[in-house]
Design a protein around this motif. Structure first.
Motif, short mmCIF file in Angstrom:
data_model
loop_
_atom_site.label_atom_id
_atom_site.label_comp_id
_atom_site.label_asym_id
_atom_site.label_seq_id
_atom_site.Cartn_x
_atom_site.Cartn_y
_atom_site.Cartn_z
N GLY A 139 0.82 -1.20 0.00
CA GLY A 139 0.00 0.00 0.00
C GLY A 139 0.85 1.25 0.00
O GLY A 139 2.06 1.20 0.24
N ARG A 140 0.21 2.37 -0.29
CA ARG A 140 0.90 3.66 -0.27
C ARG A 140 0.05 4.67 0.50
O ARG A 140 -1.17 4.69 0.37
N VAL A 141 0.73 5.49 1.26
CA VAL A 141 0.07 6.57 1.98
C VAL A 141 0.95 7.80 1.91
O VAL A 141 2.15 7.71 1.66
N SER A 142 0.35 8.95 2.11
CA SER A 142 1.11 10.19 2.13
C SER A 142 0.46 11.14 3.12
O SER A 142 -0.69 10.93 3.55
N LEU A 209 3.51 9.32 10.26
CA LEU A 209 4.13 8.56 9.17
C LEU A 209 5.64 8.44 9.36
O LEU A 209 6.23 7.39 9.06
N ARG A 210 6.27 9.48 9.87
CA ARG A 210 7.72 9.38 10.14
C ARG A 210 8.00 8.37 11.24
O ARG A 210 8.97 7.61 11.17
N PHE A 211 7.15 8.35 12.25
CA PHE A 211 7.31 7.37 13.33
C PHE A 211 7.18 5.95 12.78
O PHE A 211 7.98 5.06 13.11
N PHE A 217 7.80 0.13 9.60
CA PHE A 217 6.49 -0.20 9.07
C PHE A 217 6.22 0.45 7.71
O PHE A 217 5.41 -0.03 6.93
N LEU A 218 6.87 1.57 7.45
CA LEU A 218 6.76 2.26 6.17
C LEU A 218 8.15 2.56 5.64
O LEU A 218 9.12 2.61 6.40
N VAL A 219 8.23 2.78 4.32
CA VAL A 219 9.48 3.17 3.68
C VAL A 219 9.19 4.38 2.81
O VAL A 219 8.24 4.38 2.02
N ALA A 220 10.00 5.42 2.96
CA ALA A 220 9.81 6.64 2.17
C ALA A 220 9.99 6.34 0.68
O ALA A 220 10.86 5.56 0.29
N VAL A 221 9.16 6.97 -0.14
CA VAL A 221 9.19 6.78 -1.58
C VAL A 221 9.51 8.12 -2.24
O VAL A 221 8.90 9.14 -1.91
N GLY A 222 10.44 8.13 -3.17
CA GLY A 222 10.77 9.36 -3.89
C GLY A 222 11.61 10.30 -3.06
O GLY A 222 12.04 9.99 -1.94
N THR A 223 11.83 11.47 -3.61
CA THR A 223 12.71 12.45 -2.97
C THR A 223 11.96 13.64 -2.40
O THR A 223 12.53 14.45 -1.67
N GLU A 224 10.68 13.78 -2.73
CA GLU A 224 9.94 14.96 -2.28
C GLU A 224 9.54 14.86 -0.81
O GLU A 224 9.33 15.86 -0.15
N GLY A 226 7.12 12.76 2.35
CA GLY A 226 5.69 12.71 2.66
C GLY A 226 4.94 11.57 2.03
O GLY A 226 3.76 11.40 2.29
N VAL A 227 5.61 10.76 1.18
CA VAL A 227 4.97 9.61 0.54
C VAL A 227 5.69 8.35 0.99
O VAL A 227 6.93 8.30 1.00
N TYR A 228 4.91 7.32 1.34
CA TYR A 228 5.50 6.10 1.88
C TYR A 228 4.80 4.86 1.31
O TYR A 228 3.63 4.91 0.95
N ARG A 229 5.54 3.76 1.27
CA ARG A 229 4.95 2.46 0.94
C ARG A 229 4.98 1.59 2.19
O ARG A 229 5.81 1.77 3.09
N THR A 230 4.09 0.63 2.23
CA THR A 230 3.99 -0.24 3.40
C THR A 230 5.01 -1.38 3.32
O THR A 230 5.52 -1.71 2.25
N THR A 231 5.30 -1.97 4.47
CA THR A 231 6.18 -3.13 4.56
C THR A 231 5.39 -4.32 5.10
O THR A 231 4.31 -4.15 5.68
N PRO A 232 5.91 -5.54 4.93
CA PRO A 232 5.22 -6.71 5.50
C PRO A 232 5.02 -6.59 7.01
O PRO A 232 4.02 -7.07 7.55
N ARG A 233 5.96 -5.96 7.71
CA ARG A 233 5.82 -5.77 9.16
C ARG A 233 4.56 -4.96 9.48
O ARG A 233 3.83 -5.27 10.42
N TYR A 234 4.31 -3.93 8.69
CA TYR A 234 3.14 -3.08 8.94
C TYR A 234 1.86 -3.85 8.64
O TYR A 234 0.86 -3.72 9.36
N GLN A 235 1.88 -4.67 7.60
CA GLN A 235 0.70 -5.46 7.27
C GLN A 235 0.32 -6.37 8.43
O GLN A 235 -0.86 -6.49 8.79
N VAL A 236 1.33 -6.99 9.05
CA VAL A 236 1.07 -7.86 10.20
C VAL A 236 0.49 -7.05 11.36
O VAL A 236 -0.48 -7.46 12.01
#
Length: 276
Positions: A139-142, A209-211, A217-224, A226-236
């Motif tokens: 998933g992605r969140v911002s 989201l930074r926490f 649980f999340l990984v930053a996406v791109g260089t701007e 504020g946008v993150y993708r989920t990790t398997p740890r977060y899904q659990v």
């Protein structure tokens, strides 16, 4: 003294040796390092494999974790070992501690808003029930996504309750107070360095989201930013969260938008734009 491990049917297996306990503790220690992954550490990967193949070792790991006030949620090659702290554990992160370094306008209200930001991020990261069951889903969140969705949901709830004889949110009083407070809080107030103020809703979401990223649980996406993708740890973790009352209340309100396949927001049921 060694302990004789037994299978669920009572059949004796090999004795648990001191080095097994040490290995179990090492696996638990890996789980305490948020960004550690089996794919990056052969030793970690071997401990994960052993946990999945050896019931006696798995039982030892769970006992070591329990002694530390932790519970094992899942162990897998993608997520590694995922742990959660039980109530009153020394490892439990309370909202008081989480918000301690934030400038709070109203401590009780701000704690509630920080909690709502985390609930909304989880709901938007995995908008469909099937997403939580699909190990390949990412998933992605911002900040914009979460704050915008919550703010629109709050407005929808305000309209829904306006003029109502009975309060439709009487079964979710804490969330009702939260959405009212969210609407009263400014979306953004720039600081001297151009960042969103911590007390604004964008500041609250950004902190959440930074926490989550710091916890693996999340990984930053791109260089701007504020946008993150989920990790398997977060899904659990969200699977576990989905069983809690607050998360259920949030979803049952029926106003939080979900993402379409293209990543855009769609209106929740009953709030679609009319055909023209």
């Amino acid at each position: 003294m060694t302990e004789l491990a037994r299978s669920p049917l009572g059949a004796a297996r090999r004795e648990i040796q001191p080095h097994d306990v040490e290995s179990a503790a090492r696996l638990v220690a890996h789980g305490m390092r948020p960004k550690a992954l089996p794919s990056r550490d052969a030793g970690y990967a071997e401990l994960v494999r052993r946990y999945r193949d050896d019931d006696g070792f798995a039982d030892t790991v769970q006992r070591v974790a329990a002694g530390l006030g932790l519970v094992v949620l899942a162990v897998g090659p993608q997520s590694g070992i995922v742990l959660a702290a039980v109530e009153e554990s020394v490892f439990e992160i309370r909202m008081d501690e989480y918000a301690r370094r934030t400038v709070l306008q109203n401590r009780q209200t701000d704690k509630m808003l920080h909690g709502l930001a985390h609930l909304a991020a989880a709901a938007l990261a995995f908008p469909r029930p099937d997403d939580l069951g699909d190990d390949s889903y990412v998933g992605r969140v911002s900040v914009d996504h979460v704050d915008g969705a919550v703010r629109e949901a709050c407005r929808a709830l305000e309209e829904r309750t306006a003029g109502a004889e009975a309060d439709p949110l009487s079964d979710a009083p804490h969330l009702e107070a939260a959405w009212r407070a969210w609407l009263r809080r400014p979306e953004a107030t720039a600081t001297k360095d151009g960042r969103a103020g911590e007390a604004t809703t964008r500041g609250i979401v950004g902190k959440a989201l930074r926490f989550l990223a710091d916890q693996g649980f999340l990984v930053a996406v791109g260089t701007e930013g504020g946008v993150y993708r989920t990790t398997p740890r977060y899904q659990v973790q969200v699977r576990e969260l989905a069983a809690q009352r607050a998360f259920d209340e949030l979803l049952q309100l029926g106003v939080l938008p979900a993402a379409t396949a293209g990543g855009a927001l769609r209106a929740p049921n009953g709030l679609e734009a009319p055909d023209v």
